[in-house]
Design a protein around this motif. Sequence first.
Motif, mmCIF file in Angstrom:
data_model
loop_
_atom_site.group_PDB
_atom_site.id
_atom_site.type_symbol
_atom_site.label_atom_id
_atom_site.label_comp_id
_atom_site.label_asym_id
_atom_site.label_seq_id
_atom_site.Cartn_x
_atom_site.Cartn_y
_atom_site.Cartn_z
ATOM 1 N N GLY A 93 16.551 6.544 27.495
ATOM 2 C CA GLY A 93 17.248 6.146 26.284
ATOM 3 C C GLY A 93 16.420 5.278 25.359
ATOM 4 N N ILE A 94 15.115 5.234 25.609
ATOM 5 C CA ILE A 94 14.232 4.382 24.801
ATOM 6 C C ILE A 94 13.471 5.235 23.800
ATOM 7 C CG2 ILE A 94 12.261 2.799 24.851
ATOM 8 C CD1 ILE A 94 13.143 2.066 27.735
ATOM 9 N N ARG A 95 13.650 4.924 22.529
ATOM 10 C CA ARG A 95 12.928 5.601 21.455
ATOM 11 C C ARG A 95 11.682 4.792 21.099
ATOM 12 N NH1 ARG A 95 14.975 5.182 16.993
ATOM 13 N NH2 ARG A 95 16.641 3.655 17.334
ATOM 14 N N VAL A 96 10.573 5.478 20.840
ATOM 15 C CA VAL A 96 9.328 4.797 20.473
ATOM 16 C C VAL A 96 8.749 5.473 19.234
ATOM 17 C CG1 VAL A 96 7.116 3.911 21.292
ATOM 18 C CG2 VAL A 96 8.919 4.450 22.954
ATOM 19 N N ASN A 97 8.537 4.700 18.195
ATOM 20 C CA ASN A 97 7.993 5.220 16.945
ATOM 21 C C ASN A 97 6.928 4.271 16.405
ATOM 22 O OD1 ASN A 97 9.861 7.637 16.150
ATOM 23 N ND2 ASN A 97 11.281 6.013 16.773
ATOM 24 N N ALA A 98 6.112 4.774 15.495
ATOM 25 C CA ALA A 98 5.078 3.951 14.875
ATOM 26 C C ALA A 98 5.180 4.020 13.361
ATOM 27 C CB ALA A 98 3.689 4.403 15.324
ATOM 28 N N ILE A 99 4.883 2.907 12.732
ATOM 29 C CA ILE A 99 4.789 2.838 11.272
ATOM 30 C C ILE A 99 3.327 2.618 10.906
ATOM 31 C CG2 ILE A 99 5.436 1.555 9.201
ATOM 32 C CD1 ILE A 99 8.010 0.747 10.623
ATOM 33 N N CYS A 100 2.836 3.422 9.971
ATOM 34 C CA CYS A 100 1.446 3.309 9.516
ATOM 35 C C CYS A 100 1.430 2.839 8.064
ATOM 36 C CB CYS A 100 0.731 4.655 9.643
ATOM 37 S SG CYS A 100 0.527 5.224 11.333
ATOM 38 N N PRO A 101 1.370 1.530 7.843
ATOM 39 C CA PRO A 101 1.304 1.041 6.469
ATOM 40 C C PRO A 101 -0.042 1.369 5.823
ATOM 41 C CG PRO A 101 2.009 -0.684 8.004
ATOM 42 C CD PRO A 101 1.449 0.439 8.818
ATOM 43 N N GLY A 102 0.003 1.505 4.511
ATOM 44 C CA GLY A 102 -1.225 1.594 3.743
ATOM 45 C C GLY A 102 -1.610 0.197 3.296
ATOM 46 N N LEU A 103 -2.047 0.068 2.055
ATOM 47 C CA LEU A 103 -2.453 -1.238 1.532
ATOM 48 C C LEU A 103 -1.215 -2.047 1.160
ATOM 49 C CD1 LEU A 103 -4.682 -3.157 0.686
ATOM 50 C CD2 LEU A 103 -4.762 -2.017 -1.538
ATOM 51 N N ILE A 104 -0.931 -3.059 1.966
ATOM 52 C CA ILE A 104 0.231 -3.921 1.777
ATOM 53 C C ILE A 104 -0.265 -5.328 1.464
ATOM 54 C CG2 ILE A 104 2.374 -4.779 2.790
ATOM 55 C CD1 ILE A 104 2.253 -1.710 2.517
ATOM 56 N N LYS A 105 0.379 -5.984 0.533
ATOM 57 C CA LYS A 105 -0.067 -7.320 0.135
ATOM 58 C C LYS A 105 0.351 -8.350 1.172
ATOM 59 C CE LYS A 105 -0.500 -10.385 -3.839
ATOM 60 N NZ LYS A 105 -0.156 -10.624 -5.256
ATOM 61 N N THR A 106 -0.575 -8.662 2.069
ATOM 62 C CA THR A 106 -0.363 -9.671 3.107
ATOM 63 C C THR A 106 -1.638 -10.498 3.250
ATOM 64 O OG1 THR A 106 -1.207 -8.296 4.914
ATOM 65 C CG2 THR A 106 1.147 -8.101 4.398
ATOM 66 N N LYS A 107 -1.552 -11.580 3.991
ATOM 67 C CA LYS A 107 -2.741 -12.393 4.263
ATOM 68 C C LYS A 107 -3.761 -11.593 5.074
ATOM 69 C CE LYS A 107 -4.191 -16.856 6.179
ATOM 70 N NZ LYS A 107 -4.947 -17.217 4.974
ATOM 71 N N PHE A 108 -3.267 -10.708 5.942
ATOM 72 C CA PHE A 108 -4.141 -9.895 6.790
ATOM 73 C C PHE A 108 -5.059 -9.011 5.939
ATOM 74 C CE2 PHE A 108 -5.027 -6.263 9.612
ATOM 75 C CZ PHE A 108 -5.440 -6.914 10.758
ATOM 76 N N SER A 109 -4.563 -8.561 4.791
ATOM 77 C CA SER A 109 -5.334 -7.637 3.949
ATOM 78 C C SER A 109 -5.924 -8.308 2.717
ATOM 79 C CB SER A 109 -4.438 -6.475 3.494
ATOM 80 O OG SER A 109 -3.400 -6.930 2.649
ATOM 81 N N GLU A 110 -5.893 -9.636 2.655
ATOM 82 C CA GLU A 110 -6.269 -10.308 1.419
ATOM 83 C C GLU A 110 -7.727 -10.103 1.031
ATOM 84 O OE1 GLU A 110 -5.473 -14.452 1.706
ATOM 85 O OE2 GLU A 110 -6.875 -14.814 3.349
ATOM 86 N N THR A 111 -8.602 -9.829 1.999
ATOM 87 C CA THR A 111 -10.001 -9.572 1.647
ATOM 88 C C THR A 111 -10.125 -8.315 0.789
ATOM 89 O OG1 THR A 111 -10.311 -8.380 3.739
ATOM 90 C CG2 THR A 111 -10.952 -10.705 3.684
ATOM 91 N N LEU A 112 -9.146 -7.424 0.867
ATOM 92 C CA LEU A 112 -9.155 -6.211 0.048
ATOM 93 C C LEU A 112 -8.537 -6.462 -1.318
ATOM 94 C CD1 LEU A 112 -8.104 -3.555 2.722
ATOM 95 C CD2 LEU A 112 -10.402 -4.034 1.882
ATOM 96 N N TRP A 113 -7.332 -7.052 -1.357
ATOM 97 C CA TRP A 113 -6.639 -7.147 -2.639
ATOM 98 C C TRP A 113 -7.058 -8.340 -3.487
ATOM 99 C CZ3 TRP A 113 -3.757 -11.568 -3.004
ATOM 100 C CH2 TRP A 113 -3.188 -12.093 -1.838
ATOM 101 N N GLN A 114 -7.745 -9.316 -2.886
ATOM 102 C CA GLN A 114 -8.231 -10.436 -3.694
ATOM 103 C C GLN A 114 -9.476 -10.068 -4.494
ATOM 104 O OE1 GLN A 114 -8.678 -13.911 -1.200
ATOM 105 N NE2 GLN A 114 -6.595 -14.577 -1.611
ATOM 106 N N ASN A 115 -10.161 -9.013 -4.065
ATOM 107 C CA ASN A 115 -11.331 -8.529 -4.794
ATOM 108 C C ASN A 115 -10.862 -7.437 -5.757
ATOM 109 O OD1 ASN A 115 -13.661 -6.841 -5.469
ATOM 110 N ND2 ASN A 115 -14.783 -8.011 -3.924
ATOM 111 N N GLU A 116 -10.884 -7.742 -7.050
ATOM 112 C CA GLU A 116 -10.325 -6.822 -8.045
ATOM 113 C C GLU A 116 -11.024 -5.469 -8.031
ATOM 114 O OE1 GLU A 116 -9.300 -6.691 -12.843
ATOM 115 O OE2 GLU A 116 -10.034 -8.539 -11.892
#
Length: 255
Positions: free
Chosen positions: A183-206
Amino acid sequence: MNANQIFNLENKVALITGASKGIGEAIARHLAACGAKVVINSRKQEDLDQVAESIVASGGQCIGLAANAGDTQGCKELIEKAVAHFGGIDILVNNAATNPVYGPVLNSEEWAFDKIMNINVKAPFEISKLVHPIMKQRGGGSIINISSIAGITPDPGLGLYSVSKAALNMLTKVTAKEWGVDGIRVNAICPGLIKTKFSETLWQNEQILNHFVKKLPIARMGTVDEIAGLALFLASDAAGYCTGGIYSADGGTTI
């Protein structure tokens, strides 16, 4: 069953790793708003306390429990404390992740490989195994692995991270296939470019940001709430027939 009922998470307990900020925090807020009792986890207790207090102030039920997702014994104690406080676990969101290096795999060192695989693959594997018997005893549950579009198509400079997320996607499918009978369902979400601290090296560079955004059918970065909405769906009865799915939320990056 109407829309209010199908997304109702009352009497459900959710554990979210990496939940003191970003996507994990947003998921915690969405699940709590729909009635779930929420356990948030990260390494720093003070960060968790701030988020938990905010959720409680908004009318939700939430506690923060610090533990390193890469420490199996620590995670075992985390789960024991969560069960002792709220009585069980029905929803698990494996969100904790790391990417300490950026560049070609040829330049990557063994320590980086080991750290990335430990947090991004082994930790969800071990935590899911620990939660499995709890969910089975309660009649089932939902496990949501937060992966990345890097696990579908490799990103330049994110080679080891891409490998780890591809492994997480396959782990999602394997456990979905083996644990459906419980009865256990397992799924995955694959985000693209999301504005978070984790991805800030990407979005802080214009220049880098423009490079990514100009290729997107939806010409912008995503928000944490847009990922949390998909997580809410997968956690709820609305996704009762969904398991083994790898869901992209990427603004069309992988088209």
